[in-house]
Design an enzyme around this catalytic site. Structure first.
Site, PDB file in Angstrom:
ATOM      1  N   LYS A  40       0.866  -1.182   0.000  1.00 40.32           N
ATOM      2  CA  LYS A  40       0.000   0.000   0.000  1.00 40.32           C
ATOM      3  C   LYS A  40       0.902   1.231   0.000  1.00 40.32           C
ATOM      4  CE  LYS A  40      -3.767   2.074   2.760  1.00 40.32           C
ATOM      5  NZ  LYS A  40      -4.671   1.870   3.917  1.00 40.32           N
ATOM      6  N   SER A  63      -9.597   2.059   2.965  1.00 41.93           N
ATOM      7  CA  SER A  63      -8.688   2.761   2.099  1.00 41.93           C
ATOM      8  C   SER A  63      -7.669   1.873   1.397  1.00 41.93           C
ATOM      9  CB  SER A  63      -7.937   3.811   2.910  1.00 41.93           C
ATOM     10  OG  SER A  63      -7.141   3.180   3.912  1.00 41.93           O
ATOM     11  N   SER A 119      -9.802  -0.393   7.231  1.00 41.72           N
ATOM     12  CA  SER A 119      -9.257  -0.357   5.870  1.00 41.72           C
ATOM     13  C   SER A 119      -8.560  -1.611   5.381  1.00 41.72           C
ATOM     14  CB  SER A 119      -8.316   0.831   5.716  1.00 41.72           C
ATOM     15  OG  SER A 119      -9.073   2.001   5.583  1.00 41.72           O
TER      16      SER A 119
HETATM   17  N1  GLN Z   1     -13.153   4.513   6.439  1.00 44.37           N
HETATM   18  C1  GLN Z   1     -12.436   4.940   7.604  1.00 44.37           C
HETATM   19  C2  GLN Z   1     -11.959   6.356   7.412  1.00 44.37           C
HETATM   20  O1  GLN Z   1     -12.240   6.899   6.407  1.00 44.37           O
HETATM   21  C3  GLN Z   1     -11.313   4.005   7.904  1.00 44.37           C
HETATM   22  C4  GLN Z   1     -10.100   4.235   7.087  1.00 44.37           C
HETATM   23  C5  GLN Z   1      -8.927   3.412   7.522  1.00 44.37           C
HETATM   24  O2  GLN Z   1      -9.073   2.394   8.209  1.00 44.37           O
HETATM   25  N2  GLN Z   1      -7.757   3.866   7.119  1.00 44.37           N
HETATM   26  O3  GLN Z   1     -11.309   6.925   8.227  1.00 44.37           O
END
Ligand code: GLN
Length: 499
Positions: free
Chosen positions: A83, A166, A190
């Site tokens: 990532k 994400s 995420s």
């Molecule tokens: N969807 C959540 C956010 O937007 C989690 C994102 C994540 O785990 N990086 O913060």
């Protein structure tokens, strides 16, 4: 390995590839070339944001030399893509943001280094939501490989849909067999949510189990790295490698040696108590998702587990609590991007303050700005007690709810998300629609617990993920329960059409 099998290398999982490489049935160089060719033949997914073929092939040659000398690590020659939130010396790092354009890290993230030391060959960098803020991988500001502009990542099961976020690039790449495995990070879901939406397996370990050194920070009290692969067996191999203390570099990394998670994969499920929180199967869960989760739970009962009813009464509160705390931490973490130390700097400005302002105005996307503003607000004098402090208190209560539930069960199960992956653009400019979809992953994140998602069926043509949450340090129990399920079912072996 016959020539025919070499053409199908991308269908091998991490464990199978590692074995074929160790037995020298295929070389690391051939493997790297095979996967690079696949990545380049699928630009339509937008999954990759950086390749460096020379670096990848050089790493593969080193792996081949080590294998030949009998000195290869457990993952010698296995390609893994990262990532783009992990800093890397051989590839640029953007965290999906324009503000990091042109940034080149002088060091590798600990997770990247540990995998490399075990022989992993880095295939490239994967698209993610800007600074890992998002649930759909639509908040991307940097161009994908094969594109001259930023594009949302597409779900290999249906190109009109999001892959989740994400870590959407990671999930799409693994589901489409562009990489046998990928790294992801999970702040509020995420790893689990995109794994669920793309029909793959992913695990977020206990907070502090993996080092955050070299992971571009979003919300430091929540951020945690983990592997995304097709099976629990593959995740176990990777997790055993990437975890472990990093005392000199991450003060929140826990002082517990890495475990060999592969050892307990076959532990019996006889008598295992699986707690199903009533809040996880209530209103708002799509009927097709509920049906898939119910059949997965029935399968577990066949395997000897016992289903018990539990409650996590503050599940709904996890949304406001998370979006206050994560924003607060983000507003602080992202203050370092000022045009001086990293990446982008505005071309025209009148004085220093104006340079900061213009750099941040140009460099950050809308969602990132929204979080910085909310975070600054909840931390400001006059609102700190009402929002930030209150959210911290409720966070503690959410963690306590889990400990209550764990008095009656060994693992908690439910859906990773209330629905399957939605259409690209479906949530329009309504960020709250995205936030609400995080409801089942946020509680475990706030409590710092390990959690995973594994393929458990389909709702229509889209995959459904079963989420398993364990108590602190129970990663082995999670992976074992997932592995047993995967031996009894074939959901994790399904491949999206065309891949
Ligand atoms: N969807 C959540 C956010 O937007 C989690 C994102 C994540 O785990 N990086 O913060």
């Amino acid at each position: 390995m016959s020539e025919i099998q070499k053409k199908d290398l991308h269908h091998l999982g991490v464990a199978q590839l590692a074995k074929a490489l160790a037995e020298r049935k295929v070389s690391a160089a051939e493997t790297a070339q095979h996967f690079l060719a696949r990545v380049k033949s699928h630009p339509e997914l937008g999954a990759f944001v950086a390749l460096n073929e020379d670096a990848t092939l050089a790493q593969a040659r080193v792996a081949d030399e080590k294998i030949a000398a009998g000195k290869a690590g457990a993952l010698g020659g296995v390609p893994v893509a990262h990532k783009d939130i992990f800093v890397t010396t051989d590839f640029p790092t953007t965290a999906g943001s324009k503000i990091l354009a042109g940034y080149q890290s002088p060091y590798d993230a600990t997770v990247v280094r540990k995998l490399a030391e075990a022989g992993v060959v880095t295939l490239g960098k994967l698209s993610c939501d800007e600074f890992a803020m998002g649930s759909a991988n639509e908040n991307v500001a940097v161009p994908a490989v094969g594109h001259d502009k930023a594009v949302p990542v597409r779900n290999p099961w249906d190109a009109s849909r999001i892959p989740g976020g994400s870590s959407g690039g990671s999930a799409a790449a693994v589901a489409a067999r562009l990489a046998p495995a990928a790294t992801g990070t999970d702040t509020g879901g995420s790893i689990r949510q995109p794994a669920s939406f793309c029909g793959i397996t992913g695990i977020k370990p206990t907070y502090g189990r993996a080092s955050r050194y070299g992971m571009v920070a979003f919300a430091s009290s929540l951020d945690q790295a983990g592997p995304m692969a097709r099976s629990a067996e593959d995740c176990a191999l990777l997790l055993s490698t990437l975890c472990g203390p990093d005392p000199d570099r991450d003060s929140t990394s826990l002082d517990r040696p890495a475990e060999d998670y592969s050892r307990s994969l076959n532990d019996s499920l006889e008598g295992l108590r699986i707690g199903v929180p009533k809040e996880f199967l209530g209103e708002g869960v799509a009927p097709g998702v509920r049906a898939a989760i119910e059949s997965a739970l029935a399968e577990y009962e066949k395997l000897g587990a016992r289903r018990v009813a539990v409650s996590l009464p503050r599940t709904e509160l996890s949304i406001p609590v998370y979006y206050i705390l994560a924003a607060a931490e983000a507003s602080s973490n992202l203050s370092r991007f000022d045009g001086v130390k990293f990446g982008h700097r505005a071309k025209q400005y009148s004085d220093l303050a104006d340079m900061y302002k213009k750099t941040r105005e140009e460099g950050f996307g809308d969602e990132v700005k929204r979080r910085i503003m909310i975070g600054t607000y909840v931390l400001s004098h006059g609102y700190y007690d009402a929002y930030y402090l209150q959210a911290q208190k409720v966070r503690r209560m959410i963690a306590d709810d889990f400990q209550n539930a764990f008095k009656d069960c060994d693992l908690i199960a439910g859906p990773a998300a209330p629905t399957v992956a939605w259409k690209i653009g479906e949530h329009g400019d309504d960020p709250v629609a995205d936030y609400l979809a995080d409801i089942f992953t946020l509680p475990g994140s706030l409590a710092g617990l390990p959690g995973m998602s594994l393929p458990a069926g389909f709702d229509g043509h889209m995959p459904v993920g079963l989420q398993l949450i364990g108590n602190y340090f129970n990663e082995a129990k999670l992976l074992g329960a997932a592995h047993r399920f995967q031996q009894a079912t074939d959901w994790h072996t399904r491949t999206p059409e065309g891949f």
